[in-house]
Design a protein around this motif. Sequence first.
Motif, PDB file in Angstrom:
ATOM      1  N   SER A 130       0.830  -1.201   0.000  1.00 21.74           N
ATOM      2  CA  SER A 130       0.000   0.000   0.000  1.00 21.74           C
ATOM      3  C   SER A 130       0.873   1.263   0.000  1.00 21.74           C
ATOM      4  O   SER A 130       1.837   1.351   0.778  1.00 21.74           O
ATOM      5  CB  SER A 130      -0.909   0.011   1.224  1.00 21.74           C
ATOM      6  N   PRO A 131       0.575   2.229  -0.853  1.00 20.71           N
ATOM      7  CA  PRO A 131       1.351   3.490  -0.878  1.00 20.71           C
ATOM      8  C   PRO A 131       1.276   4.257   0.443  1.00 20.71           C
ATOM      9  O   PRO A 131       2.147   5.086   0.729  1.00 20.71           O
ATOM     10  CB  PRO A 131       0.681   4.298  -2.000  1.00 20.71           C
ATOM     11  N   THR A 132       0.239   3.969   1.241  1.00 20.11           N
ATOM     12  CA  THR A 132       0.097   4.673   2.521  1.00 20.11           C
ATOM     13  C   THR A 132       1.235   4.334   3.481  1.00 20.11           C
ATOM     14  O   THR A 132       1.546   5.137   4.371  1.00 20.11           O
ATOM     15  CB  THR A 132      -1.249   4.316   3.177  1.00 20.11           C
ATOM     16  N   LEU A 133       1.858   3.173   3.324  1.00 23.14           N
ATOM     17  CA  LEU A 133       2.999   2.819   4.172  1.00 23.14           C
ATOM     18  C   LEU A 133       4.157   3.788   3.946  1.00 23.14           C
ATOM     19  O   LEU A 133       4.791   4.250   4.898  1.00 23.14           O
ATOM     20  CB  LEU A 133       3.457   1.383   3.869  1.00 23.14           C
ATOM     21  N   ILE A 134       4.409   4.085   2.672  1.00 20.17           N
ATOM     22  CA  ILE A 134       5.486   5.026   2.341  1.00 20.17           C
ATOM     23  C   ILE A 134       5.121   6.438   2.795  1.00 20.17           C
ATOM     24  O   ILE A 134       5.961   7.162   3.370  1.00 20.17           O
ATOM     25  CB  ILE A 134       5.768   4.995   0.829  1.00 20.17           C
ATOM     26  N   ASP A 135       3.870   6.828   2.560  1.00 20.63           N
ATOM     27  CA  ASP A 135       3.422   8.163   2.971  1.00 20.63           C
ATOM     28  C   ASP A 135       3.514   8.334   4.484  1.00 20.63           C
ATOM     29  O   ASP A 135       3.944   9.388   4.973  1.00 20.63           O
ATOM     30  CB  ASP A 135       1.969   8.394   2.513  1.00 20.63           C
ATOM     31  N   ALA A 136       3.144   7.293   5.220  1.00 22.50           N
ATOM     32  CA  ALA A 136       3.206   7.356   6.689  1.00 22.50           C
ATOM     33  C   ALA A 136       4.647   7.486   7.165  1.00 22.50           C
ATOM     34  O   ALA A 136       4.945   8.264   8.085  1.00 22.50           O
ATOM     35  CB  ALA A 136       2.556   6.117   7.287  1.00 22.50           C
ATOM     36  N   ALA A 137       5.545   6.733   6.535  1.00 25.76           N
ATOM     37  CA  ALA A 137       6.958   6.806   6.917  1.00 25.76           C
ATOM     38  C   ALA A 137       7.540   8.191   6.644  1.00 25.76           C
ATOM     39  O   ALA A 137       8.284   8.746   7.464  1.00 25.76           O
ATOM     40  CB  ALA A 137       7.741   5.741   6.163  1.00 25.76           C
TER      41      ALA A 137
END
Length: 267
Positions: A157-164
């Motif tokens: 999920s791209p949200t993992l990168i965004d969260a990091a």
Amino acid sequence: MKRTGVLGKIYLLLVFVVLYAPIFYLLIFSFNSAGNMHTFEGFTFKWYEDVFQDTRLIIIVINTVIIALLSSAIATIIAIFGSIAIVNVRRRRNKNMLLALNNVLIVSPDVIIGASFLIFFTIIGIKLGFASVLLSHIAFSIPIAVIMILPKLQDMSPTLIDAALDLGASRRDVLTKVILPFIRPGIFAGFFMALTYSLDDFAVTFFVTGNGFSTLSVEIYSRARAGISLSINALSTIIFLFTLALVVGYYFINQRRSKLNGVGVKE
């Protein structure tokens, strides 16, 4: 439905028989004291002793393993960054074009690929030998590794990168602490697939080997052309058992990892 299931099992059994019967035939006659593939007279380890006493063959085995490990490692590293680049392409048309280019070496006949590499290395002046074989194996291993790594990246999920990134992680931290751990199964699968292809390859390697350098597949072919020798059986049996041990070991490692992950989730 039951009849279909029975027919399916019979078909699967026949497939396994066709695939493994020649291997077991080869394995059994590797212990034949008669020295032929027709009548089994007695049990002997003579052909295995010949393999281990053949210094030239041992050097070729070492060359083959070095080529396979180096090409697989380099190809996997390149495939990681290539897969990330493909996933980050926004336009679907460009992404499909990159995927098509990636798959060219997979769908192309090995003979054509080998001849192309031979012409290319001759034009640019690369001497046929270790370097030419290594570069060729890297080239045809990259698409294989990409195919294994890409699905894992697409599942992330791209949200993992965004969260990091929101939490202050640098691009390097995102790569090493988020992306690489997530796609690790794909990386290992790509590496082992590339390793298998490199160890097995004959057609491409046959074109790009030079005098004084050879790999195991080319050497077995050369010896088989000279006549039947049960030392070839012994060597092939050793390779088969070694490959089988790697597959079984990889399977148990995955099983243990799955159990540990299951325990972690429960906790």
